[in-house]
Structure formats: structure tokens, C-alpha cells
Scaffold this active site. Sequence first.
Site: not given
Length: 347
Positions: A53, A244
Site C-alpha cells: 500500500y 454507495t
Amino acid sequence: MKYNPLGRTGIDVSEICLGTMTWGSQNSEQEAHDQLDYALSQGVNFIDTAELYPTTPLSAETYGDTERFIGSWLKARGNRDKVVLASKVAGPGRPHIRGGAPMNRAGILAAIDASLSRLQTDYVDLYQLHWPNRGHYHFRNSWGYDPSQQDRNQVAEELSEILETVGELVKDGKVRAIGLSNDTAWGTMRMLALAEQKGLPRVASIQNEYNLLYRTYDLDLAELSHHEDIGLLAYSPLAAGLLTGKYLDGVKPEGSRLTKNGDLGGRYQPLQEPAVRAYVELARQHGLDPAQMALAFCLTRPFMASVIIGATSMEQLKTDIAAKDVTLSQDVLDGIARIHRLHPAPI
């Protein structure tokens, strides 16, 4: 906040885990610290990261920055004993990480020491194998997945070497527990068998994708979880933000992941939109936030150890964590089941 056992380790983790893969690309170090502070204030004790990451986007220049941000926060707060910290060693295929080599003893030993240095800690609570050397069906690979091409002897040798190596890390106190990620039922059972045969650490968890649009875990892996006490750590519970509803009708909000990661890891394609629209409409019919409904559904699953959320803003983070207080009615659950039958594999 509820807490669940992490396998048979004796470690309890919050049912919501704070994911971190945007820290260092979409989020600054200060924003990462703010998210950590807020999450802990809400009862989150579980933080998930990886040497890979940030990934939004993935780059050699930012490699390791997420762990560095967590490390500076741990040092500043002096609260290492308050969190369950999980990280991962990368599998093959990333040229900027050990030349893209397959996971092996030397690579794992180098990776854990580098992660511990960046994290400014002596140990991680959970060390996960980010993806297997032999390949897998995750990351939209199911359409071409062909395990018949795997070399049986090579796979057997690699699994033994990997498990023996992480066993050394546990013995040395650098790692408390081990987990898999992007793995299969067979891969997990083989690791369990090796652990029993060789007296090595037992897999505690599997971190795989799970959301309303991608529910492969409901089948063989759910059975494995039940019988072997191995919980799912669900990543991408909002399908990279699709659930969403913010990307419906071709909308691409400025600064969103879609503007940085192209197709959301293969998720953003025409088949997903009818399913997403149906789930968003169901949530709104019942007065629910679509993101909270999607997360609350994940929390109802019997195999779930923790749901990994990720946010690029405090508003998103607060919404996501508050999903722990949402109870889905039977009408909502029935509606989810109907939509799932109509759109069983849209991504």
C-alpha cells in the site's frame, strides 16, 4: 462496537476494521492520523495494512508509505498495545517489490523486517499472505481461472516453505498469528493440514473480497469457516464505492477512486449498474443509507470476523463506522435475497 474472535488465536478484533490502502496517495499522513484517532474513539481496535500500500494508484514511488504513516502514528500516540495490527507480504508479479519474485523464505524474511521498521513496532498481530504464488480467481480472474495448469510438486514445496518461514516469525515473536488473503478453500485446507502435520502455526483468517455484488465466499469457504473456526476479513465491502451509488449514470466525482483507478479493478463495467441501482433503490425505500445497508449486510454473515472499511474523507469514515448500529429488517434482507437471485455475479 462488537468484537469477534480471530480464529483460535485468543485475539479479539472489532467487527469493523480500519483499512488503509488510500493513505499515501489519496490521503495525507495527517489525514491518516485523524482517521486512526477517530476510529479508535469509536471502538475500532483492528487496523489492516500491507507492504504493497497505497494502491490508489499503485506505484513504486509510494510503496510502503501507508505503513510509514501508521508507524508515525503509533510512535506519536504510544498506544501499540491498544490496537490489533495486521499487515501482508506481497505475492509475485509486482516488479518494484523484490523484482516481482514469487513468495519465498528470503522474501518473507526481508518483507517482515522492512514492514516492522516502517511500522515502528517489534511485531504485527496478524501477518497475511497477500495472494498465492500459484494464482487465484480473485481480482476479476474467475473468468479465466484454470488450476489444472498448476504444478503440484512446485505448489506443495512452496506452501511448505512459506508456512515454515512464517512459523519462524511466530517463534521469533515478530508475528502473533498468520492469515491468508485472496485464497481458496483448497489452499486454506492445505495450509491447515500442513500446520497440523508439522506443528506449525494455524491459519487464523482469510482476507477475501466480499460484498453484495461479489459473494463467492457464501459457498465452500463459508463451510470451511464454520468447521475450522477461520473468519473472513471482508475487503471491498462497498465494491470499491459502487454500492454507495455515487457512480450511477456515469457520474465520476472529482477525486474519487474511479478517477484514479480507471475501472475500479475491473468492477466498473456495464453489468454492475442494474444490480447497484437495485440495491441503492432498496436502501432508499427503507430509509437507509446505501453504504450502511451494504456494510450492515456484511456484518450479518455468520462467517464474518471483521469488515474492512476504507475512506478518503472523515464524512465517509463516520458513515461507514456507524453501520455497526444499523439493524436490517427482514423485509430488507428479503429484498437483498431477491436482488441477489437476479444479479448473482455482476462483477
